[in-house]
Design a protein around this motif. Sequence first.
Motif, mmCIF file in Angstrom:
data_model
loop_
_atom_site.group_PDB
_atom_site.id
_atom_site.type_symbol
_atom_site.label_atom_id
_atom_site.label_comp_id
_atom_site.label_asym_id
_atom_site.label_seq_id
_atom_site.Cartn_x
_atom_site.Cartn_y
_atom_site.Cartn_z
ATOM 1 N N LEU A 161 5.843 5.316 -0.025
ATOM 2 C CA LEU A 161 5.302 4.591 -1.173
ATOM 3 C C LEU A 161 3.787 4.742 -1.234
ATOM 4 O O LEU A 161 3.219 5.038 -2.298
ATOM 5 C CB LEU A 161 5.677 3.113 -1.071
ATOM 6 C CG LEU A 161 5.037 2.169 -2.096
ATOM 7 C CD1 LEU A 161 5.537 2.483 -3.499
ATOM 8 C CD2 LEU A 161 5.333 0.707 -1.735
ATOM 9 N N MET A 162 3.125 4.551 -0.105
ATOM 10 C CA MET A 162 1.675 4.658 -0.078
ATOM 11 C C MET A 162 1.209 6.074 -0.436
ATOM 12 O O MET A 162 0.297 6.258 -1.246
ATOM 13 C CB MET A 162 1.157 4.265 1.309
ATOM 14 C CG MET A 162 -0.369 4.221 1.430
ATOM 15 S SD MET A 162 -1.149 5.820 1.747
ATOM 16 C CE MET A 162 -0.570 6.145 3.422
ATOM 17 N N SER A 163 1.859 7.082 0.150
ATOM 18 C CA SER A 163 1.433 8.457 -0.128
ATOM 19 C C SER A 163 1.717 8.839 -1.581
ATOM 20 O O SER A 163 0.951 9.592 -2.191
ATOM 21 C CB SER A 163 2.134 9.423 0.825
ATOM 22 O OG SER A 163 3.537 9.385 0.661
ATOM 23 N N TRP A 164 2.805 8.317 -2.148
ATOM 24 C CA TRP A 164 3.112 8.567 -3.564
ATOM 25 C C TRP A 164 2.032 7.993 -4.452
ATOM 26 O O TRP A 164 1.488 8.675 -5.323
ATOM 27 C CB TRP A 164 4.476 7.952 -3.893
ATOM 28 C CG TRP A 164 4.786 7.843 -5.366
ATOM 29 C CD1 TRP A 164 4.532 8.780 -6.324
ATOM 30 C CD2 TRP A 164 5.403 6.733 -6.036
ATOM 31 N NE1 TRP A 164 4.956 8.323 -7.563
ATOM 32 C CE2 TRP A 164 5.499 7.074 -7.413
ATOM 33 C CE3 TRP A 164 5.895 5.505 -5.605
ATOM 34 C CZ2 TRP A 164 6.052 6.198 -8.347
ATOM 35 C CZ3 TRP A 164 6.457 4.659 -6.540
ATOM 36 C CH2 TRP A 164 6.530 4.996 -7.897
ATOM 37 N N ARG A 165 1.683 6.714 -4.235
ATOM 38 C CA ARG A 165 0.683 6.092 -5.089
ATOM 39 C C ARG A 165 -0.706 6.699 -4.879
ATOM 40 O O ARG A 165 -1.501 6.802 -5.807
ATOM 41 C CB ARG A 165 0.621 4.580 -4.822
ATOM 42 C CG ARG A 165 1.880 3.818 -5.161
ATOM 43 C CD ARG A 165 2.573 4.274 -6.434
ATOM 44 N NE ARG A 165 1.666 4.401 -7.554
ATOM 45 C CZ ARG A 165 1.784 5.300 -8.514
ATOM 46 N NH1 ARG A 165 2.774 6.185 -8.489
ATOM 47 N NH2 ARG A 165 0.925 5.328 -9.516
ATOM 48 N N ALA A 166 -0.999 7.131 -3.649
ATOM 49 C CA ALA A 166 -2.298 7.745 -3.375
ATOM 50 C C ALA A 166 -2.433 9.087 -4.084
ATOM 51 O O ALA A 166 -3.453 9.360 -4.722
ATOM 52 C CB ALA A 166 -2.492 7.916 -1.874
ATOM 53 N N THR A 167 -1.398 9.917 -3.991
ATOM 54 C CA THR A 167 -1.475 11.249 -4.595
ATOM 55 C C THR A 167 -1.238 11.218 -6.094
ATOM 56 O O THR A 167 -1.775 12.056 -6.824
ATOM 57 C CB THR A 167 -0.466 12.195 -3.925
ATOM 58 O OG1 THR A 167 0.838 11.590 -3.943
ATOM 59 C CG2 THR A 167 -0.854 12.469 -2.491
ATOM 60 N N ALA A 168 -0.452 10.250 -6.583
ATOM 61 C CA ALA A 168 -0.165 10.177 -8.021
ATOM 62 C C ALA A 168 -1.430 9.929 -8.828
ATOM 63 O O ALA A 168 -1.543 10.370 -9.972
ATOM 64 C CB ALA A 168 0.858 9.078 -8.299
ATOM 65 N N ARG A 169 -2.397 9.234 -8.247
ATOM 66 C CA ARG A 169 -3.612 8.874 -8.973
ATOM 67 C C ARG A 169 -4.608 10.025 -9.063
ATOM 68 O O ARG A 169 -5.565 9.965 -9.826
ATOM 69 C CB ARG A 169 -4.305 7.694 -8.288
ATOM 70 C CG ARG A 169 -3.471 6.461 -8.193
ATOM 71 C CD ARG A 169 -4.159 5.383 -7.380
ATOM 72 N NE ARG A 169 -5.321 4.822 -8.059
ATOM 73 C CZ ARG A 169 -6.565 4.965 -7.639
ATOM 74 N NH1 ARG A 169 -6.826 5.651 -6.553
ATOM 75 N NH2 ARG A 169 -7.566 4.412 -8.313
ATOM 76 N N GLY A 182 -9.750 11.283 -5.412
ATOM 77 C CA GLY A 182 -9.683 12.366 -4.441
ATOM 78 C C GLY A 182 -9.586 11.848 -3.016
ATOM 79 O O GLY A 182 -8.831 12.375 -2.195
ATOM 80 N N CYS A 183 -10.342 10.801 -2.721
ATOM 81 C CA CYS A 183 -10.316 10.213 -1.379
ATOM 82 C C CYS A 183 -8.964 9.579 -1.075
ATOM 83 O O CYS A 183 -8.428 9.744 0.026
ATOM 84 C CB CYS A 183 -11.422 9.163 -1.233
ATOM 85 S SG CYS A 183 -13.076 9.866 -1.019
ATOM 86 N N THR A 184 -8.421 8.840 -2.035
ATOM 87 C CA THR A 184 -7.126 8.201 -1.791
ATOM 88 C C THR A 184 -6.033 9.243 -1.586
ATOM 89 O O THR A 184 -5.184 9.098 -0.693
ATOM 90 C CB THR A 184 -6.734 7.253 -2.933
ATOM 91 O OG1 THR A 184 -6.768 7.959 -4.176
ATOM 92 C CG2 THR A 184 -7.675 6.067 -3.020
ATOM 93 N N ALA A 185 -6.052 10.306 -2.391
ATOM 94 C CA ALA A 185 -5.029 11.347 -2.256
ATOM 95 C C ALA A 185 -5.127 12.027 -0.894
ATOM 96 O O ALA A 185 -4.122 12.192 -0.190
ATOM 97 C CB ALA A 185 -5.170 12.367 -3.378
ATOM 98 N N ALA A 186 -6.346 12.430 -0.513
ATOM 99 C CA ALA A 186 -6.531 13.092 0.775
ATOM 100 C C ALA A 186 -6.181 12.149 1.919
ATOM 101 O O ALA A 186 -5.532 12.553 2.896
ATOM 102 C CB ALA A 186 -7.977 13.583 0.907
ATOM 103 N N GLY A 187 -6.608 10.882 1.810
ATOM 104 C CA GLY A 187 -6.306 9.916 2.855
ATOM 105 C C GLY A 187 -4.813 9.690 3.025
ATOM 106 O O GLY A 187 -4.317 9.602 4.147
ATOM 107 N N GLY A 188 -4.091 9.607 1.906
ATOM 108 C CA GLY A 188 -2.650 9.413 1.972
ATOM 109 C C GLY A 188 -1.951 10.578 2.651
ATOM 110 O O GLY A 188 -1.066 10.384 3.492
#
Length: 242
Positions: A161-169, A182-188
């Motif tokens: 769930l976390m990685s989906w929401r991080a990369t979806a944005r 970009g930070c949230t996607a990479a972090g996820g």
Amino acid sequence: MSQAWKQPAALYVKSVGPKLIPFLKTFCIYFVLWLPTSNPSWISALVKCLPVLSLAFFVLAHGFSLGTLPPYSRKILSGLLFSALGDVFLTWGDQGFFIHGMLMFGISHILYSWAFGLRPLRLGLALAILVLGAVYYVAVYSYLRGPMVYALVGYVLVLGLMSWRATARAGLSRYHQSWSRGCTAAGGVVFVVSDLILSIDRFCFALPHARAIVMSSYYIAQMLITLSIVEHSDQDNLWKRN
């Protein structure tokens, strides 16, 4: 890379660089001391938690400089604090507290997901992550014993769930060239890699240099997620209006 992307990058580094010094120092302290995991203590737990606690301080310091702590930042801060609790439990993971640590990190992932929001949904991405999670679980299932058989299902779901929401944005409309997203996607993504290596090393078979890889990628993932608050502070709910 466009000029519009380069200029924010320089300003971003100049803004956050000095505030990251406590994190970078505690990050180095952890690897310099490299306390053995075979003899856990409150000192080793503290040393392990310090980088994440430094990131929590970063969030508070940034909020203090703004005169307010936006909702997004509060959720990220809460996630960091639960992660620190998870680190404490995992310090004694071999003494029966591994599942407790998983629970703390599960709560942390839910808080991060709440911060990232549900727009855009990108259900195709969610399905792909769900399939990958299922494949992973099937691959490690035969190595699991006792409560871990069920605990890992829940953890894989909240991590997914976390990685989906991080990369979806990351590709959200005209704000796709956004440091926050970009930070949230990479972090996820890095968080998933870190947990994948940890679980294979713990449940399946020993991997060379697993602890160093897991901890370095874990701290980097937390740092990337934390850095998303800097840009997000000025446009906390902008994505909702897209």
